[in-house]
Scaffold this active site. Sequence first.
Site, PDB file in Angstrom:
ATOM      1  N   GLU A   1     -12.683 -14.965  10.842  1.00 19.94           N
ATOM      2  CA  GLU A   1     -12.867 -14.279   9.553  1.00 19.94           C
ATOM      3  C   GLU A   1     -12.716 -15.220   8.360  1.00 19.94           C
ATOM      4  O   GLU A   1     -11.603 -15.454   7.889  1.00 19.94           O
ATOM      5  CB  GLU A   1     -11.846 -13.133   9.414  1.00 19.94           C
ATOM      6  CG  GLU A   1     -12.015 -12.361   8.110  1.00 19.94           C
ATOM      7  CD  GLU A   1     -11.013 -11.224   7.919  1.00 19.94           C
ATOM      8  OE1 GLU A   1     -10.017 -11.164   8.659  1.00 19.94           O
ATOM      9  OE2 GLU A   1     -11.225 -10.413   7.014  1.00 19.94           O
TER      10      GLU A   1
ATOM     11  N   ARG B   1       0.853  -1.212   0.000  1.00 18.00           N
ATOM     12  CA  ARG B   1       0.000   0.000   0.000  1.00 18.00           C
ATOM     13  C   ARG B   1       0.883   1.254   0.000  1.00 18.00           C
ATOM     14  O   ARG B   1       0.561   2.244  -0.662  1.00 18.00           O
ATOM     15  CB  ARG B   1      -0.918  -0.003   1.224  1.00 18.00           C
ATOM     16  CG  ARG B   1      -1.735  -1.285   1.316  1.00 18.00           C
ATOM     17  CD  ARG B   1      -3.225  -1.083   1.437  1.00 18.00           C
ATOM     18  NE  ARG B   1      -3.895  -2.341   1.165  1.00 18.00           N
ATOM     19  CZ  ARG B   1      -4.409  -3.155   2.096  1.00 18.00           C
ATOM     20  NH1 ARG B   1      -4.384  -2.798   3.358  1.00 18.00           N
ATOM     21  NH2 ARG B   1      -4.981  -4.292   1.754  1.00 18.00           N
TER      22      ARG B   1
ATOM     23  N   ARG C   1      -9.121  -1.269   4.706  1.00 19.11           N
ATOM     24  CA  ARG C   1      -8.995  -0.342   3.581  1.00 19.11           C
ATOM     25  C   ARG C   1     -10.081   0.735   3.569  1.00 19.11           C
ATOM     26  O   ARG C   1      -9.786   1.905   3.306  1.00 19.11           O
ATOM     27  CB  ARG C   1      -9.019  -1.124   2.254  1.00 19.11           C
ATOM     28  CG  ARG C   1      -7.705  -1.784   1.933  1.00 19.11           C
ATOM     29  CD  ARG C   1      -7.860  -2.840   0.870  1.00 19.11           C
ATOM     30  NE  ARG C   1      -8.478  -4.038   1.397  1.00 19.11           N
ATOM     31  CZ  ARG C   1      -8.747  -5.130   0.676  1.00 19.11           C
ATOM     32  NH1 ARG C   1      -8.463  -5.151  -0.620  1.00 19.11           N
ATOM     33  NH2 ARG C   1      -9.290  -6.190   1.234  1.00 19.11           N
TER      34      ARG C   1
ATOM     35  N   SER D   1     -14.081  -4.888   4.754  1.00 14.23           N
ATOM     36  CA  SER D   1     -14.474  -4.075   3.599  1.00 14.23           C
ATOM     37  C   SER D   1     -14.058  -4.724   2.280  1.00 14.23           C
ATOM     38  O   SER D   1     -14.744  -4.535   1.266  1.00 14.23           O
ATOM     39  CB  SER D   1     -13.928  -2.650   3.706  1.00 14.23           C
ATOM     40  OG  SER D   1     -12.529  -2.605   3.788  1.00 14.23           O
ATOM     41  N   GLY D   2     -12.965  -5.444   2.260  1.00 13.23           N
ATOM     42  CA  GLY D   2     -12.647  -6.308   1.123  1.00 13.23           C
ATOM     43  C   GLY D   2     -12.335  -5.646  -0.200  1.00 13.23           C
ATOM     44  O   GLY D   2     -12.346  -6.304  -1.233  1.00 13.23           O
ATOM     45  N   GLY D   3     -12.103  -4.331  -0.207  1.00 15.03           N
ATOM     46  CA  GLY D   3     -11.799  -3.671  -1.473  1.00 15.03           C
ATOM     47  C   GLY D   3     -12.917  -2.740  -1.931  1.00 15.03           C
ATOM     48  O   GLY D   3     -12.844  -2.141  -3.008  1.00 15.03           O
TER      49      GLY D   3
ATOM     50  N   LYS E   1     -16.266 -12.160  11.701  1.00 13.09           N
ATOM     51  CA  LYS E   1     -15.888 -11.110  10.750  1.00 13.09           C
ATOM     52  C   LYS E   1     -16.246 -11.635   9.370  1.00 13.09           C
ATOM     53  O   LYS E   1     -15.629 -12.597   8.891  1.00 13.09           O
ATOM     54  CB  LYS E   1     -14.397 -10.784  10.871  1.00 13.09           C
ATOM     55  CG  LYS E   1     -13.936  -9.707   9.906  1.00 13.09           C
ATOM     56  CD  LYS E   1     -12.672  -9.019  10.388  1.00 13.09           C
ATOM     57  CE  LYS E   1     -12.137  -8.084   9.317  1.00 13.09           C
ATOM     58  NZ  LYS E   1     -11.107  -7.186   9.814  1.00 13.09           N
TER      59      LYS E   1
HETATM   60  P1  13P Z   1     -10.327  -4.887   4.611  1.00 15.87           P
HETATM   61  O1  13P Z   1     -11.393  -4.116   5.325  1.00 15.87           O
HETATM   62  O2  13P Z   1      -9.343  -4.057   3.875  1.00 15.87           O
HETATM   63  O3  13P Z   1     -10.916  -6.003   3.786  1.00 15.87           O
HETATM   64  O4  13P Z   1      -9.463  -5.611   5.720  1.00 15.87           O
HETATM   65  C1  13P Z   1     -10.087  -6.225   6.770  1.00 15.87           C
HETATM   66  C2  13P Z   1      -9.181  -7.258   7.303  1.00 15.87           C
HETATM   67  O5  13P Z   1      -8.899  -7.287   8.465  1.00 15.87           O
HETATM   68  C3  13P Z   1      -8.670  -8.249   6.387  1.00 15.87           C
HETATM   69  O6  13P Z   1      -8.165  -9.297   7.136  1.00 15.87           O
END
Ligand code: 13P
Length: 344
Positions: free
Chosen positions: A176, A32, A296, A260-262, A218
């Site tokens: 998660e 990043r 993110r 959030s995943g992108g 998560k």
């Molecule tokens: P993002 O919200 O960027 O997907 O990251 C969450 C996270 O903890 C990924 O393991």
Amino acid sequence: MQNRLAETANQLAAGGRGLLAMDESNATCNKRFAQAGIPQTIEKRRAWRDLLITTPGLGACISGAILYDETIGEAGCQGTSFVNLAAQAGIMPGIKVDSGAKPMAGHPGEKITEGLDGLRERLQDYVKMGAVFAKWRAVIVLGAGLPTRGCIEANAHALARYAALCQEAGLVPVVEPEVLMDGAHTLEQCRAVTVEVLHTVFAELYRQRVFLEGMVLKANMVLPGLACVQQEAVDVVAEVTVQSLQQAVPAAVPAIAFLSGGQSGELASARLNQMNVLAKTLSHPLPWKLAFSFARAIQMPALTVWHGSEPCKDAAQRALLHRARCNLAALQGDYAASMERVHA
Ligand code: 13P
């Protein structure tokens, strides 16, 4: 022990605030930084993580911060440990304990998350450092013939083993299983896979005797792939996501905190908000709270503003706080796009 786990899980994700994921591995953090033109050094990573956790007012929105191994035992820029910086802000410290998703043998294109070896001992170390919760992320890839049952089951088993070890150590496990957004799959394909993955994960958690009241799920939102031409509206995403979770997540779980995943920060806030708006209209209330655990979607606008420059620190902290406040509002169904204009 169970009472304490349940209390912590509730405070973390069911108490009206959300989680800040700042547990990027050094490799991910460096990636990043490279995209933003920031030098990929230990000092810059420290400065960035310090900027995040010392943002004035953050504790009003954030209940817990997920730290990375490089951070939890270290001090911020002024010499105070990150654990104490979090505590000073009213934020509970947590720790990412998996050692990453690696290519899975015999399963081309799929990954298995590693880190169980020696985990019991590592957890004890993290407890001594002050952690009260932990995170383990499994990734599930959608594609032609993917995911396989072999991949789903192996990852679910590892998540359950991790969760049981966490609870033994007195740590709340954040579990998660992330169905990735990469690809051209449809919303319906994501829905079917997400439900299957969650059923498998909860069957394994039950088998490994994980105390569901003392954990946080998560989860990914149910979304079409980033390359899918059909991108459903916010209300459709909210409805399908809530329905999928109702089908697969036991009522004993206190809270579901979304990754959030992108997604962009604004879309993630809007979709989370719509789910909490929807929740108010249901004839039966949802059994769990819907919260956030974004990395993110909460960090990226601030990272762009900061771009590694000390004079931009205050503006970056304001950008972070803005996203945190938008997400706090979304927990109540009170977020509106107009909040973005006021900030801009
Ligand atoms: P993002 O919200 O960027 O997907 O990251 C969450 C996270 O903890 C990924 O393991």
